[in-house]
Design an enzyme around this catalytic site. Sequence first.
Site, PDB file in Angstrom:
ATOM      1  N   GLU A   1       0.800  -1.220   0.000  1.00 55.46           N
ATOM      2  CA  GLU A   1       0.000   0.000   0.000  1.00 55.46           C
ATOM      3  C   GLU A   1       0.839   1.280   0.000  1.00 55.46           C
ATOM      4  OE1 GLU A   1      -4.217  -0.805   1.892  1.00 55.46           O
ATOM      5  OE2 GLU A   1      -2.686  -0.759   3.446  1.00 55.46           O
TER       6      GLU A   1
ATOM      7  N   HIS B   1      -0.401   5.276   8.132  1.00 59.05           N
ATOM      8  CA  HIS B   1      -1.617   4.544   7.758  1.00 59.05           C
ATOM      9  C   HIS B   1      -1.832   3.440   8.778  1.00 59.05           C
ATOM     10  CE1 HIS B   1      -4.639   2.329   5.644  1.00 59.05           C
ATOM     11  NE2 HIS B   1      -3.855   1.286   5.509  1.00 59.05           N
TER      12      HIS B   1
ATOM     13  N   HIS C   1      -4.959   0.802  11.168  1.00 57.74           N
ATOM     14  CA  HIS C   1      -6.294   0.209  11.351  1.00 57.74           C
ATOM     15  C   HIS C   1      -6.613   0.172  12.837  1.00 57.74           C
ATOM     16  CE1 HIS C   1      -4.276  -2.365   8.060  1.00 57.74           C
ATOM     17  NE2 HIS C   1      -4.833  -1.334   7.463  1.00 57.74           N
TER      18      HIS C   1
ATOM     19  N   HIS D   1     -11.935  -0.062   6.355  1.00 57.60           N
ATOM     20  CA  HIS D   1     -10.509  -0.280   6.186  1.00 57.60           C
ATOM     21  C   HIS D   1      -9.692   0.303   7.361  1.00 57.60           C
ATOM     22  CE1 HIS D   1      -6.791  -0.195   3.307  1.00 57.60           C
ATOM     23  NE2 HIS D   1      -6.431  -0.283   4.552  1.00 57.60           N
TER      24      HIS D   1
END
Lengths: 274, 274, 274, 274
Positions: free
Chosen positions: C78, C97, C99, C167
């Site tokens: 990613e 980034h 989660h 996501h």
Amino acid sequence: MPNMLLEARRELALANRIVANEGIIDAFGHVSMRHPDNPKRYLLSRSRAPELVTPEDFIEYDIESQPLRDPGVGQYSERVIHGEIYKARPEANSVCHHHCPAFMPLLATGTDYMPIFHLGAVGGIRPPFWDQRDEFGDTNMLVVKPEEGASLARALGKHWMVLMMRHGVTVAGTSVRDCVFRSVFSARNAEYQVRALTIGSNIATLSPGETNLAGQISAKTTGLTRSWEYWSMRVANKAGGHAAIPKNAKPARIKTKPVRAKARSKRAAKRRRR
Amino acid sequence: MPNMLLEARRELALANRIVANEGIIDAFGHVSMRHPDNPKRYLLSRSRAPELVTPEDFIEYDIESQPLRDPGVGQYSERVIHGEIYKARPEANSVCHHHCPAFMPLLATGTDYMPIFHLGAVGGIRPPFWDQRDEFGDTNMLVVKPEEGASLARALGKHWMVLMMRHGVTVAGTSVRDCVFRSVFSARNAEYQVRALTIGSNIATLSPGETNLAGQISAKTTGLTRSWEYWSMRVANKAGGHAAIPKNAKPARIKTKPVRAKARSKRAAKRRRR
Amino acid sequence: MPNMLLEARRELALANRIVANEGIIDAFGHVSMRHPDNPKRYLLSRSRAPELVTPEDFIEYDIESQPLRDPGVGQYSERVIHGEIYKARPEANSVCHHHCPAFMPLLATGTDYMPIFHLGAVGGIRPPFWDQRDEFGDTNMLVVKPEEGASLARALGKHWMVLMMRHGVTVAGTSVRDCVFRSVFSARNAEYQVRALTIGSNIATLSPGETNLAGQISAKTTGLTRSWEYWSMRVANKAGGHAAIPKNAKPARIKTKPVRAKARSKRAAKRRRR
Amino acid sequence: MPNMLLEARRELALANRIVANEGIIDAFGHVSMRHPDNPKRYLLSRSRAPELVTPEDFIEYDIESQPLRDPGVGQYSERVIHGEIYKARPEANSVCHHHCPAFMPLLATGTDYMPIFHLGAVGGIRPPFWDQRDEFGDTNMLVVKPEEGASLARALGKHWMVLMMRHGVTVAGTSVRDCVFRSVFSARNAEYQVRALTIGSNIATLSPGETNLAGQISAKTTGLTRSWEYWSMRVANKAGGHAAIPKNAKPARIKTKPVRAKARSKRAAKRRRR
């Protein structure tokens, strides 16, 4: 006398570490104590996370929250919280300001704190809310000006805890241990209360009589001593040992110079201007 | 015989540390056992946090909750919880009193405990509630008087667990391990039940038949042994090692003299009088 | 210059470990920084869990997210998330980034992020949502193609945080520390907000004025420095020490060849065909 | 060949410790693998908590869940869960049975599992429920009889996860790592789903297409390898080191003889008869 002051500094450093270790405080928040020799002064750490505070980190402040001498290090911006409460409440000898997660749902919804088990009585009957916006409009939410601190102290009134909307909590106590005990168990109670509210809105709280009677627990040394021994051991045994308080340690200075993406090239600067 | 008693004290100290390490108990709460040689006596620690209890900390009490000899140390104020249950329930050989967070939402809302998975069957079918206020009016919520303990024991009846409104839980067992097993898995079940209630009010509980059958798990040594080995290792491996039980250790006395803001100056005393 | 680059790599490795240690990231997620010497390049670790990242693990990417040289190791799939944001936002010098569990209830219900205490202001006013499905239909949800990354960067716009439906979250900052500070405290705020929503739907949020004022906290070095020192100590003191960043360590290669049930026998193969 | 088997045992021991360390399993639950040399056999630990399992603890079972030789130690009572799934599903090479807290609210309310982020896709589309009561009436909830295991395996069908009402979850995988990956991330997803449900009933789930595409993540070695390295390090670095797997260790036998209150005196026996 100097020994007693050193002992006080060590107790206060331990208090800072305990409230951090028990999850009341993270990088922010602080515990202070009134100076043991002079009720018009108080001790508060230089600006650093409470879990790292050592006895050497404390700065002596006068009741107007001015340092007695240039500390030469960063200071907490919110020290007026402490000074103004010491000014307004002579029987308060320790103050803890925190943003404990357990309280956040109450602060975000304006829900009254309710003692739902005997140890939660240390938070008192219906501790007041204070909203900085009411008197001072839009701010960065930090309690920095003397008048902001004084306003908070007025809201506290005769209580031992005041809930600061969209910010956190301030707790006072007759001693450092009393203040820590109140801070920890009011937070535990808040956590239980919030969880209880998720399964039912009809909460069985202590009656005012029960709250008054159970609230005296923190004034008895047996419960205080048992808790303090327990929390101290948890701090002392913490993995890695950084929680231990060195006897004669100089404040550990950690290099904290941040690395930034270097002097922006002209190309990048140009792009930004577009 | 003395070896067996020493072994019993070591097992009981480990039991106290296990319930603390598994999050059932914090600074408060306690686990006792009936004396292995005399059913009219029981062993309970001096007043200290269960996670710190050593085999040397136990005081021998008679069935009226009086120490056999002057212990010379602080005692738990709530020991009648233990004595009165040993009096009322000859088949109970161990008692655990706790304020586990998992139960608080049930206690604060008067919600029945419901076994929602097989291990939760150790809490039994609809364990009773007890409210100190019903019989004794406003108190500080501590179960201190013999009649308060007797009232609680009556509420327990033939069950193995009683829920104390606005206070905590008391669990009994046929052995120390049975009592610990019931304490831990009833708390796990309470936690799961509360979380389930946050997403739906229609809870699938074990049937009475399933509860009776699954509830016998704690009477079988395989599950008990497996859990005990697991919990013991978790205690033994705890960071810092303070959880280990020294073989011949004297009770570690920790200096706990609190530092208070010193003898208030006359100025301060005057201010307070205003 | 090489020293400054090494320092940058060490800071970035520490940033990865901090966000992991603070519970923002687990095996997945990553923190990158714009190259300190070249705004058209950025540094991102090879494919490994952030908590294990060392200064040697970083790969240099150009603005199109192509490695400058064959890294000979696995890469994050990613990485265009980082490259496309660096392309679109010259003032962003670091991207995270993740989660984080705290955000999942917001992402799964499409609930707006609301700053409910001053530190939550770092998430900004109403950070936007982005749904990969809108533009790209059914995917495996990973942001792998340049156009997917560009779409995400467009959604981010002038904000510092974008919420990715089903996501996770992507956060940008003016420096590595600013990015970490935003990532941690926006996650804390999300956690508190969700808990608050479980007890009431009427949430007291910071006003836009308060958000703007309080949001500048992360731009001041005092709060940043205090947090960074705290988080660094937590990483350094982590039990087992694997969190420490070795000075000259080669990337530790761990044997990870999985053991599978061996070459299926013909019998088993036949059974599968039925 | 013997080396490969030893490697398999070590991988399986690590798998048991990982699922314990990640909070999927406590004293109960287990992970097995199909025998690498014989698809009609499988390896499962003797009866002990998964976090303590060593490579030497595994017992070889035939497909009817009978040990190949008398193990001379306690066995898990629920081993038919494993045997019957290996019988019914030739492509399954590893099985994990657990009672993870994250799933309990779903199991207690009969709420469907819904993948709410890409990694949750490993749980598949609408994994089935199974209720032991339907076919077998009141039991102690343990899956002990071959027909109970077969019934569970039928409910599993072509899925990789089956939800056992009022009990727990069983997960299968094509390899030990696949099974662990599915177990951990389905549990994370369940936790997030439950939290999401506490703030809204309208949950945005992955579409079937997204679930199928994202569900292939666990089949790719990059994600598996990254997670395995991460989880292995977490096990290896666990404080106290008991999580490390000794190379040639004999199973550590811990004295677990419980101490009971001794042979009840006649007086006590009489009282009980009343």
